[in-house]
Scaffold this motif. Structure first.
Motif, short mmCIF file in Angstrom:
data_model
loop_
_atom_site.label_atom_id
_atom_site.label_comp_id
_atom_site.label_asym_id
_atom_site.label_seq_id
_atom_site.Cartn_x
_atom_site.Cartn_y
_atom_site.Cartn_z
N CYS A 194 37.07 -20.38 -13.41
CA CYS A 194 35.96 -21.32 -13.47
C CYS A 194 35.98 -22.04 -14.82
CB CYS A 194 34.63 -20.60 -13.29
SG CYS A 194 34.24 -19.45 -14.62
N GLN A 195 35.09 -22.99 -14.97
CA GLN A 195 34.96 -23.73 -16.22
C GLN A 195 33.56 -23.53 -16.76
OE1 GLN A 195 37.63 -25.56 -17.46
NE2 GLN A 195 36.49 -25.83 -19.37
N ALA A 196 33.45 -23.10 -18.00
CA ALA A 196 32.14 -22.88 -18.60
C ALA A 196 31.45 -24.21 -18.91
CB ALA A 196 32.28 -22.06 -19.88
N GLU A 197 30.13 -24.20 -18.84
CA GLU A 197 29.33 -25.32 -19.32
C GLU A 197 29.06 -25.08 -20.80
OE1 GLU A 197 25.84 -26.06 -16.76
OE2 GLU A 197 26.70 -24.53 -15.44
N VAL A 207 34.93 -16.76 -24.23
CA VAL A 207 34.59 -17.66 -23.13
C VAL A 207 35.84 -18.01 -22.33
CG1 VAL A 207 33.69 -19.94 -22.53
CG2 VAL A 207 32.60 -18.62 -24.36
N ALA A 208 36.93 -18.28 -23.05
CA ALA A 208 38.19 -18.63 -22.38
C ALA A 208 38.68 -17.49 -21.49
CB ALA A 208 39.24 -18.99 -23.42
N GLY A 209 38.48 -16.25 -21.93
CA GLY A 209 38.88 -15.10 -21.13
C GLY A 209 38.11 -15.03 -19.82
N LEU A 210 36.80 -15.28 -19.88
CA LEU A 210 35.99 -15.28 -18.66
C LEU A 210 36.35 -16.47 -17.76
CD1 LEU A 210 32.52 -14.28 -20.18
CD2 LEU A 210 33.92 -12.91 -18.62
#
Length: 278
Positions: free
Chosen positions: A170-173, A161-164
């Motif tokens: 952007c920041q993941a939900e 997730v951190a890679g994306l």
């Protein structure tokens, strides 16, 4: 002064079981809680298994539980996707993806990431990246740093997730632990039990303890946080404490050299001294 504990939230992986094996003392401890009419809810960031397969796995390990006593990050993710009418690209294992069957997935407008070793290769991750930079929402079932696999710790969902997030700027939900939404939904399932009377027991300082708390206070002289991170043998030392939070939830973390193999028998005697037999 004793504090009233009316219900228990219990992490699964690393606390109740490791892979297909229950940890020592788990069945006995849960039996004591059942005999004392203490409601128990299993809360987990498991994003590899659907609810059905997770319950089956626990049954094969020797623990019979009902689906309504388990709350998973996949359940929270499904609720979000349904509510917001999202069309997800699933980075999930086939078993977990079953929980999203029936949902529209053509022309994805979101990327949903769980623990999916079979999806974490360049082509799939690049497909997710292209969607994210094109404006798709990035939803993480969890951002776990690692999980217990056999005698070792294995890389968790959070790294991918951190890679994306980094490449997509952007920041993941995050819908699983340690998000506030996850714990609020889990507490609500008790049907009126005040959050301040719910005890959380888990093996992860961030996702279980800090995730369900805002301010941590030490209750027992000599106890201390062990925040150096995991060693190759698991978490070093043992810690037990109680957190009083702005959200009202109290939290206990039990760590041992075997990642809770003894803690699961210890916690009933610590919080309900009358439950344990001499």
């Amino acid at each position: 002064m004793a504090r009233k504990i009316s219900a228990l939230m219990l992490d699964l992986s690393g606390t109740v079981h490791v892979d297909d094996c229950l940890l020592p003392g788990v069945k006995e401890a849960l039996a004591l809680l059942t005999d004392s009419s203490v409601p128990v809810q299993f809360v987990t960031n498991n994003s590899k298994d659907s609810m059905g397969s997770l319950v089956d796995k626990l049954g094969k390990a020797g623990l019979k539980v009902q689906t309504d006593s388990v709350f998973t990050s996949l359940t929270a993710a499904h609720d979000l996707v349904t509510r917001d009418q999202l069309r997800p690209l699933l980075l999930l294992e086939d078993s977990a993806a079953q929980q999203f069957s029936g949902l529209a997935m053509d022309s994805p407008n979101c990327v949903l990431v769980g623990l999916s070793p079979s999806s974490f290769h360049y082509e799939k991750l690049n497909q997710a990246f292209q969607l994210v930079v094109g404006g798709a929402r990035l939803v993480a079932v969890n951002k776990s740093r690692y999980y217990k696999r056999g005698s070792e710790l294995a890389l968790g969902t959070g790294a991918f997730v951190a890679g994306l997030e980094f490449s997509g700027d952007c920041q993941a939900e995050v819908v699983g632990k340690p998000s506030k939404t996850f714990f609020d939904l889990a507490v609500a399932r008790y049907g009126g039990v005040p959050a301040g009377e719910v005890l959380m027991v888990g093996d992860d300082v961030r996702d279980d303890v800090i995730g369900s708390s805002v301010e941590v206070t030490e209750e027992y002289p000599g106890n201390r946080w062990m925040l150096q991170g995991p060693s190759r043998q698991g978490c070093r030392g043992a810690w037990s404490g109680l957190a009083s939070t702005g959200r009202g939830m109290r939290t206990s973390l039990m760590l041992s050299l075997t990642l809770c193999s003894t803690a699961c028998w210890i916690w009933p005697s610590m919080w309900w001294p009358g439950l344990c037999r001499s």
